[in-house]
Design a protein around this motif. Sequence first.
Motif, PDB file in Angstrom:
ATOM      1  N   LYS A 113       0.537  -1.771   0.093  1.00  0.00           N
ATOM      2  CA  LYS A 113       0.035   0.086  -0.047  1.00  0.00           C
ATOM      3  C   LYS A 113       1.250   1.501   0.340  1.00  0.00           C
ATOM      4  N   VAL A 153      -5.807   7.563   9.787  1.00  0.00           N
ATOM      5  CA  VAL A 153      -6.348   5.602   9.298  1.00  0.00           C
ATOM      6  C   VAL A 153      -4.299   5.471   9.556  1.00  0.00           C
ATOM      7  N   LYS A 155      -2.319   1.902   7.871  1.00  0.00           N
ATOM      8  CA  LYS A 155      -3.300   1.026   6.918  1.00  0.00           C
ATOM      9  C   LYS A 155      -1.288  -0.270   6.836  1.00  0.00           C
ATOM     10  N   GLY A 160      -2.615  -6.530   4.013  1.00  0.00           N
ATOM     11  CA  GLY A 160      -4.110  -6.530   4.396  1.00  0.00           C
ATOM     12  C   GLY A 160      -4.998  -6.798   3.691  1.00  0.00           C
ATOM     13  N   TYR A 161      -6.314  -6.943   3.857  1.00  0.00           N
ATOM     14  CA  TYR A 161      -7.342  -7.662   3.491  1.00  0.00           C
ATOM     15  C   TYR A 161      -9.034  -7.413   3.889  1.00  0.00           C
ATOM     16  N   GLY A 163     -10.468  -4.906   5.252  1.00  0.00           N
ATOM     17  CA  GLY A 163     -10.462  -3.763   6.370  1.00  0.00           C
ATOM     18  C   GLY A 163      -9.594  -4.376   7.314  1.00  0.00           C
ATOM     19  N   LYS A 164      -9.364  -5.786   7.231  1.00  0.00           N
ATOM     20  CA  LYS A 164      -8.197  -5.891   8.628  1.00  0.00           C
ATOM     21  C   LYS A 164      -6.680  -5.749   8.934  1.00  0.00           C
ATOM     22  N   GLU A 186      -2.463   7.332   6.544  1.00  0.00           N
ATOM     23  CA  GLU A 186      -3.195   8.936   5.143  1.00  0.00           C
ATOM     24  C   GLU A 186      -3.908   9.685   6.615  1.00  0.00           C
ATOM     25  N   LEU A 188      -7.783  11.321   7.735  1.00  0.00           N
ATOM     26  CA  LEU A 188      -9.188  10.245   7.681  1.00  0.00           C
ATOM     27  C   LEU A 188      -9.621  11.360   6.766  1.00  0.00           C
ATOM     28  N   VAL A 189     -10.187  10.286   5.599  1.00  0.00           N
ATOM     29  CA  VAL A 189     -11.150  11.791   4.550  1.00  0.00           C
ATOM     30  C   VAL A 189     -12.484  11.631   4.716  1.00  0.00           C
ATOM     31  N   GLU A 194     -18.561   5.707  -1.055  1.00  0.00           N
ATOM     32  CA  GLU A 194     -17.562   5.262  -1.452  1.00  0.00           C
ATOM     33  C   GLU A 194     -17.746   4.470  -3.039  1.00  0.00           C
ATOM     34  N   PHE A 217     -20.664   0.026   3.278  1.00  0.00           N
ATOM     35  CA  PHE A 217     -20.545  -0.672   4.548  1.00  0.00           C
ATOM     36  C   PHE A 217     -21.286  -1.545   5.243  1.00  0.00           C
ATOM     37  N   GLU A 261     -10.974   1.794  -6.387  1.00  0.00           N
ATOM     38  CA  GLU A 261     -12.085   1.845  -5.558  1.00  0.00           C
ATOM     39  C   GLU A 261     -11.433   3.729  -5.351  1.00  0.00           C
ATOM     40  N   ASN A 273      -8.744   5.038  -3.108  1.00  0.00           N
ATOM     41  CA  ASN A 273      -8.299   4.405  -2.806  1.00  0.00           C
ATOM     42  C   ASN A 273      -6.768   3.465  -2.489  1.00  0.00           C
ATOM     43  N   GLU A 274      -8.271   2.846  -3.026  1.00  0.00           N
ATOM     44  CA  GLU A 274      -7.160   1.383  -3.902  1.00  0.00           C
ATOM     45  C   GLU A 274      -7.266   0.435  -5.147  1.00  0.00           C
TER      46      GLU A 274
HETATM   47  P1  ADP Z   1      -8.647  -3.144   2.643  1.00  0.00           P
HETATM   48  O1  ADP Z   1      -7.787  -3.611   1.630  1.00  0.00           O
HETATM   49  O2  ADP Z   1      -8.511  -3.859   3.855  1.00  0.00           O
HETATM   50  O3  ADP Z   1     -10.286  -3.766   1.888  1.00  0.00           O
HETATM   51  P2  ADP Z   1      -9.159  -0.168   2.737  1.00  0.00           P
HETATM   52  O4  ADP Z   1      -8.218   0.511   2.516  1.00  0.00           O
HETATM   53  O5  ADP Z   1      -9.465  -0.211   1.123  1.00  0.00           O
HETATM   54  O6  ADP Z   1      -8.709  -1.712   3.440  1.00  0.00           O
HETATM   55  O7  ADP Z   1      -9.851   0.519   4.277  1.00  0.00           O
HETATM   56  C1  ADP Z   1     -10.809  -0.492   4.243  1.00  0.00           C
HETATM   57  C2  ADP Z   1     -12.414   0.751   4.362  1.00  0.00           C
HETATM   58  O8  ADP Z   1     -11.702   1.711   5.243  1.00  0.00           O
HETATM   59  C3  ADP Z   1     -12.694   1.430   3.267  1.00  0.00           C
HETATM   60  O9  ADP Z   1     -12.965   1.318   2.763  1.00  0.00           O
HETATM   61  C4  ADP Z   1     -13.327   3.205   4.135  1.00  0.00           C
HETATM   62  O10 ADP Z   1     -14.500   2.207   4.220  1.00  0.00           O
HETATM   63  C5  ADP Z   1     -12.069   3.185   5.338  1.00  0.00           C
HETATM   64  N1  ADP Z   1     -10.982   3.537   5.058  1.00  0.00           N
HETATM   65  C6  ADP Z   1      -9.959   3.598   4.394  1.00  0.00           C
HETATM   66  N2  ADP Z   1      -9.182   4.636   3.910  1.00  0.00           N
HETATM   67  C7  ADP Z   1      -9.787   5.459   4.789  1.00  0.00           C
HETATM   68  C8  ADP Z   1      -9.520   7.132   5.175  1.00  0.00           C
HETATM   69  N3  ADP Z   1      -8.774   7.710   4.392  1.00  0.00           N
HETATM   70  N4  ADP Z   1     -10.670   7.768   5.645  1.00  0.00           N
HETATM   71  C9  ADP Z   1     -11.774   7.671   6.030  1.00  0.00           C
HETATM   72  N5  ADP Z   1     -11.425   6.147   6.171  1.00  0.00           N
HETATM   73  C10 ADP Z   1     -10.970   5.878   5.096  1.00  0.00           C
END
Ligand code: ADP
Length: 392
Positions: A113, A153, A155, A160-161, A163-164, A186, A188-189, A194, A217, A261, A273-274
């Motif tokens: 990431k 946040v 990560k 990571g998978y 949300g874990k 990063e 908190l957005v 989403e 979610f 995403e 996001n990713e």
């Molecule tokens: P994974 O790879 O485990 O799916 P993500 O990076 O997609 O993890 O994050 C999981 C969820 O956490 C996102 O879908 C979102 O709801 C929340 N999230 C992740 N990053 C942020 C952020 N910077 N600000 C706010 N919420 C976030």
Amino acid sequence: MKNFNTDSVSNSDFKIGILGGGQLGKMLGLAAANWDVQIWMLDTSKSFPGGNTCTNFVEGNFKNYDDVYNFGKQVDVLTIEIEHVNTDALLQLEKEGITVHPSPSKLNIIKDKGLQKQFYAEQGLPTSEFQLLRDKNDILDAISNENLAYPFVQKSRLAGYDGKGVAVIRSASDNNKIMDVPSMIEPLVDIDKELAVVVARNESGEVKAFPTVEMEFHPTANLVEYLLCPSSVSDEIIEKAESVAMKVMEAFDICGLLAVELFLTKKGEILINEVAPRPHNSGHHTIDSCYTSQFEQHLKAIMNLPLGSTKMKTPSVMLNILGADGYTGKAHYQGLSESMKIEGVNFHIYGKEITKPFRKMGHITVVGESVEVARQQAELVKDKLKVISIES
Ligand code: ADP
């Protein structure tokens, strides 16, 4: 431009290898079953979901160099259904002339990431600010030196998978939640919605995007619960989301699917996001609701076949069937026959023997004349269907 390789779909000797035999492998196998090709899968047990939709299941570990190398030597095209595979073996196979999609060097960027974020920054693609920190101590130091402010946040850079590997740290009282791992941090957005766009590209350079979807979610499990297609956002936002997703695909320059995403912020910005360079949860609805499914499209893209139309046939809502909280053991589907009576519901049960709290056991796609109607039907299923274990 490379010529299309159409002979491969009518050639029972053509072998597609998939690293991973989970539900994504299973659904790739189902899509391939319409053609005359062989599907080979590599994973640790033939009892996994993919085990009964492939021609040949090879038991081994996709994280192990020798297992991946020996498996890859036997197939014509090699792909993945999970990012965390041994990319050193893939790089070697590529050198030896095996076609590997997505490209292992790009996979190395995507599966970390931190490198993924650096890539977006270098390419001028829209994403939130970030910093890379080594471990928990480094994070606590950054906080006390005022280089990092709450809320943020964290990560985990690797593995990571669902949300874990994600922790939301709102204030000092959350410091006990900070994970002691190499991290991408990063802000908190301020998320309004989403969204996700699944894009496909083949070796001939054809690129097509599926319609933008909106994800909702689960309030506690950090997993997608409902997925709506079409999304409720304006045409202008959809255009913006699809244009960003296309640019991300262009920048990575890979073949196969790329699920992008996105966050739509309250200010109306689209941020990446990713990404995932494979079939993705946000494309499951396409099996029942689009001219071409994401699984068929991935196969077409990696085999350099003409891409299928991504048009929507009908509005849809996808609901993940998650293992009920509090149950671990042999899976039992309670309320299945009642749920099957509901109009427009298509069941996809992955066939995982053991249920665990929030484990993805399957999904349903509800089709209907509108997202609102499909959503109501999906809620009925959600009330009736429970995956539990009846073992004492
Ligand atoms: P994974 O790879 O485990 O799916 P993500 O990076 O997609 O993890 O994050 C999981 C969820 O956490 C996102 O879908 C979102 O709801 C929340 N999230 C992740 N990053 C942020 C952020 N910077 N600000 C706010 N919420 C976030």
